[in-house]
Design an enzyme around this catalytic site. Structure first.
Site, short mmCIF file in Angstrom:
data_model
loop_
_atom_site.label_atom_id
_atom_site.label_comp_id
_atom_site.label_asym_id
_atom_site.label_seq_id
_atom_site.Cartn_x
_atom_site.Cartn_y
_atom_site.Cartn_z
N GLU A 1 0.82 -1.21 0.00
CA GLU A 1 0.00 0.00 0.00
C GLU A 1 0.85 1.27 0.00
O GLU A 1 0.37 2.34 0.35
CB GLU A 1 -0.93 0.01 1.21
CG GLU A 1 -1.86 -1.18 1.31
CD GLU A 1 -2.88 -1.27 0.19
OE1 GLU A 1 -2.85 -0.41 -0.73
OE2 GLU A 1 -3.71 -2.19 0.21
N HIS B 1 -2.53 3.12 8.02
CA HIS B 1 -3.58 2.42 7.28
C HIS B 1 -3.88 1.12 8.02
O HIS B 1 -2.98 0.29 8.22
CB HIS B 1 -3.13 2.11 5.86
CG HIS B 1 -4.00 1.11 5.15
ND1 HIS B 1 -5.37 1.27 5.04
CD2 HIS B 1 -3.71 -0.06 4.54
CE1 HIS B 1 -5.88 0.23 4.38
NE2 HIS B 1 -4.89 -0.59 4.07
N HIS C 1 -7.09 -2.06 8.88
CA HIS C 1 -8.36 -2.69 8.53
C HIS C 1 -9.19 -2.85 9.81
O HIS C 1 -9.62 -3.96 10.14
CB HIS C 1 -8.11 -4.05 7.87
CG HIS C 1 -7.25 -3.99 6.66
ND1 HIS C 1 -6.72 -5.13 6.08
CD2 HIS C 1 -6.80 -2.95 5.91
CE1 HIS C 1 -5.98 -4.78 5.04
NE2 HIS C 1 -6.01 -3.47 4.91
N TYR D 1 -15.41 15.23 18.76
CA TYR D 1 -14.08 14.63 18.69
C TYR D 1 -13.76 14.16 17.27
O TYR D 1 -12.62 14.27 16.80
CB TYR D 1 -13.98 13.47 19.68
CG TYR D 1 -14.38 13.91 21.06
CD1 TYR D 1 -13.54 14.72 21.82
CD2 TYR D 1 -15.64 13.58 21.58
CE1 TYR D 1 -13.94 15.17 23.07
CE2 TYR D 1 -16.04 14.03 22.82
CZ TYR D 1 -15.18 14.82 23.57
OH TYR D 1 -15.58 15.28 24.79
N HIS E 1 -12.57 -2.01 2.36
CA HIS E 1 -11.14 -2.28 2.59
C HIS E 1 -10.68 -1.84 3.99
O HIS E 1 -10.20 -2.66 4.76
CB HIS E 1 -10.35 -1.55 1.50
CG HIS E 1 -8.88 -1.75 1.54
ND1 HIS E 1 -8.06 -1.49 0.46
CD2 HIS E 1 -8.04 -2.16 2.52
CE1 HIS E 1 -6.80 -1.75 0.77
NE2 HIS E 1 -6.76 -2.16 2.03
#
Length: 212
Positions: free
Chosen positions: A68, A87, A89, A114, A154
């Site tokens: 990625e 990044h 999941h 927030y 994703h």
């Protein structure tokens, strides 16, 4: 920087938002980017699992970088003052990324102060297969300002002025996704436009979606 990335990987795994060998982290110093290697387990991250790439993605040292890397480079390209990208999941973010977005500008509504002050609008980036360089192109080319996005079906990606800043945004985004799922179908009350403007102005986040 390497020690920071290792500690951050352990922190994300302990928080339960980086299952298995999913997720990747990076830090930038000039044209030098340190990024977790492909298939690295963030919960067991070691210094040997960190790769170095150039600003163009050229592999310079260490293991093969995360597939990625294009998404990380895209976040730095669109946020020049940011020095870290996360990044993951995380489960609630993945769930929301499988649903229609709240608006064209943000997959999530302004549910909490927030979320607005730590994350801001979070667009849903169209699906591309994990590792597809076009995913980075879509992130870089999105017309609106953002520091966080959901990648369709994703996961999530955030960037920040420091690694701690990016981590805080990632954790807050996961929590907001959880709240969104808990309130789904119940017409939750969202923040009003004046409150959004005050929060974004004070914290440097973006929100172009009209309150509704």
């Amino acid at each position: 920087m390497i020690d920071e990335l290792v500690a951050a990987g352990h922190r994300l795994a302990a928080a339960g938002i980086s299952p298995g060998t999913s997720g990747n982290l990076s830090m930038r110093d000039g044209d030098r980017i340190l990024i977790t290697g492909t298939g690295a387990d963030l919960g067991r991250l070691r210094a040997a699992d960190i790769a170095e790439v150039g600003a163009d993605g050229t592999h310079r040292a260490g293991p093969r970088p995360s597939k990625e890397v294009a998404v990380h480079l895209a976040m730095y390209a669109r946020n020049p003052g940011h020095t870290a990208t996360v990044h993951v999941h995380s489960p609630h973010a993945v769930a929301v990324a499988c649903l229609p977005p709240w608006s064209e500008a943000s997959a999530l509504p302004p549910l909490t102060p927030y979320f607005v002050m730590r994350v801001g609008q979070t667009p849903l980036i169209p699906y591309r297969a994990p590792g597809d360089p076009e995913l980075g192109t879509l992130v870089a080319g999105h017309p609106l300002e953002f520091r966080a996005a959901l990648l369709a079906n994703h996961g999530q990606v955030t960037s920040g002025t420091s690694l701690d800043d990016a981590l805080t945004a990632a954790v807050e985004l996961e929590e907001t996704c959880r709240i969104a799922l808990l309130t789904d179908g119940r017409r939750p009350r969202t923040l009003e436009a004046a409150a959004i403007a005050e929060l974004t102005g004070r914290n440097g986040t973006a929100w172009d979606t009209p309150a509704r």
